[in-house]
Scaffold this active site. Structure first.
Site, PDB file in Angstrom:
ATOM      1  N   GLU A  12       0.268  -2.631  -3.844  1.00 46.60           N
ATOM      2  CA  GLU A  12      -0.478  -1.495  -4.410  1.00 46.60           C
ATOM      3  C   GLU A  12      -0.400  -1.190  -5.762  1.00 46.60           C
ATOM      4  OE1 GLU A  12      -1.282   1.003  -0.472  1.00 46.60           O
ATOM      5  OE2 GLU A  12       0.683   1.450  -1.613  1.00 46.60           O
ATOM      6  N   ASP A 216      -9.346  -1.673   5.329  1.00 48.46           N
ATOM      7  CA  ASP A 216      -9.790  -1.839   6.369  1.00 48.46           C
ATOM      8  C   ASP A 216     -10.440  -0.847   7.219  1.00 48.46           C
ATOM      9  OD1 ASP A 216      -6.713  -1.012   6.501  1.00 48.46           O
ATOM     10  OD2 ASP A 216      -7.671  -0.185   8.183  1.00 48.46           O
TER      11      ASP A 216
HETATM   12  N1  SAH Z   1       2.141  -4.699   6.778  1.00 52.87           N
HETATM   13  C1  SAH Z   1       2.671  -3.658   5.982  1.00 52.87           C
HETATM   14  C2  SAH Z   1       2.668  -2.273   6.625  1.00 52.87           C
HETATM   15  C3  SAH Z   1       1.432  -1.531   6.218  1.00 52.87           C
HETATM   16  S1  SAH Z   1       1.595  -0.027   6.737  1.00 52.87           S
HETATM   17  C4  SAH Z   1       4.068  -4.082   5.862  1.00 52.87           C
HETATM   18  O1  SAH Z   1       4.677  -4.913   6.576  1.00 52.87           O
HETATM   19  O2  SAH Z   1       4.575  -3.869   4.712  1.00 52.87           O
HETATM   20  C5  SAH Z   1      -0.190   0.152   5.810  1.00 52.87           C
HETATM   21  C6  SAH Z   1      -0.298   1.055   4.637  1.00 52.87           C
HETATM   22  O3  SAH Z   1      -1.555   1.049   3.948  1.00 52.87           O
HETATM   23  C7  SAH Z   1       0.269   2.344   4.770  1.00 52.87           C
HETATM   24  O4  SAH Z   1       1.114   2.522   3.575  1.00 52.87           O
HETATM   25  C8  SAH Z   1      -0.779   3.218   4.600  1.00 52.87           C
HETATM   26  O5  SAH Z   1      -0.746   4.314   4.032  1.00 52.87           O
HETATM   27  C9  SAH Z   1      -1.976   2.323   4.382  1.00 52.87           C
HETATM   28  N2  SAH Z   1      -3.291   1.894   5.225  1.00 52.87           N
HETATM   29  C10 SAH Z   1      -3.929   0.933   5.315  1.00 52.87           C
HETATM   30  N3  SAH Z   1      -4.766   1.016   6.240  1.00 52.87           N
HETATM   31  C11 SAH Z   1      -4.438   1.723   7.232  1.00 52.87           C
HETATM   32  C12 SAH Z   1      -4.618   2.211   8.225  1.00 52.87           C
HETATM   33  N4  SAH Z   1      -5.844   1.620   9.284  1.00 52.87           N
HETATM   34  N5  SAH Z   1      -4.010   3.193   9.109  1.00 52.87           N
HETATM   35  C13 SAH Z   1      -2.990   3.816   8.354  1.00 52.87           C
HETATM   36  N6  SAH Z   1      -2.733   3.667   7.277  1.00 52.87           N
HETATM   37  C14 SAH Z   1      -3.182   2.497   6.526  1.00 52.87           C
END
Ligand code: SAH
Length: 251
Positions: A12, A216
């Site tokens: 990000e 998403d």
């Molecule tokens: N795949 C990543 C995990 C991402 S968690 C890893 O392994 O490191 C998702 C991150 O994006 C969080 O920081 C959250 O703030 C944001 N985010 C994006 N889409 C989201 C959703 N549908 N629900 C919750 N958080 C979401």
């Protein structure tokens, strides 16, 4: 008067530190902090990691240890509101923790001890951030979203909700939205950090603003859409918008 630029994930904020001049790197509380200047504005870049506690710890470190005078979050979120599509950007006006539930002792979503559900973002800083986002959306971002075959993006301003859950199902996201709407809350986006930072900033009386590009729709395809978007587009928004924001703050 340094301002902090905070994100959860490295993707990000990728490339942002390279835009800084006179960078100094330091470590504290298991995190890396980069201090430098951008268009004459002192900035501190940091990554919180995922979730509310990690975000709160990082926010406190930025305020206590690095003397940040404001915090700006740049990252991604799932779209919840009607018409909030992948590629769009939500500028938060206020925040709610969607997983706070001390009912029946307190109303659903209310933070015990604060007497309220919502934490407002700072209107002046948010206005500057929204101007920078609007310019980016109108002049640059359509070329980025086109690479993922997405339409030209739009900017939205409104309530964003946070909780310690990656929301990745159409039914789950509909339930989340329904519960919030029953309490008179109409969320545009869901993520995992912002409400915690908003609460910390309220405690310290420090301005907070946040922008989230939509990776998403928090639906059954979220786990597929999220990585594609976060790898290719999230950091472009961060670089362009934060650079423009620093110019606007310094002006
Ligand atoms: N795949 C990543 C995990 C991402 S968690 C890893 O392994 O490191 C998702 C991150 O994006 C969080 O920081 C959250 O703030 C944001 N985010 C994006 N889409 C989201 C959703 N549908 N629900 C919750 N958080 C979401």
């Amino acid at each position: 008067m340094p301002i902090a630029i905070l994100s959860a994930l490295p993707e990000e904020q990728d490339g942002l530190v390279h835009l800084l001049q006179d960078v100094q790197q330091s470590e504290h509380a298991g995190r890396v902090f980069w201090r430098g200047s951008l268009h004459g504005q002192q900035v501190i870049c940091a990554l919180s990691g995922i979730g509310k506690v990690a975000a709160a710890t990082t926010a406190v470190a930025l305020l206590e240890r690095f003397n940040a005078q404001a915090i700006v979050f740049t990252g991604v979120a799932g779209g919840l509101g009607d018409g909030v599509n992948v590629g769009d950007v939500v500028v938060a006006t206020d925040y709610v923790q969607h997983d706070m539930d001390a009912s029946p002792l307190f109303p659903r979503y209310e933070i015990p001890g604060y007497g309220r559900q919502r934490f407002a973002c700072d209107p002046t800083l948010t206005d500057k951030l929204a101007q920078a986002v609007r310019y980016c959306v109108e002049h640059q971002a359509a070329a980025w979203t086109a690479t993922l075959n997405l339409p030209a993006p739009r900017m939205h301003e409104g309530l964003t909700v946070s909780g310690d859950r990656f929301v990745s199902g159409a039914q789950e996201s509909a339930q989340l939205r329904q519960g919030l709407e029953q309490a008179g809350l109409h969320p545009l986006a869901v993520e995992m950090e912002g409400a915690a930072i908003a609460q910390v900033c309220a405690d310290y009386g420090v301005p907070f603003a946040a922008m989230r590009s939509i990776s998403d729709r928090a639906d059954d395809a979220a786990h597929v859409d999220f990585p594609k978007f976060v790898q290719s587009i999230a950091s472009r928004y961060a670089q362009v918008v934060i650079e423009d924001l620093c110019k606007r703050i310094a002006a």
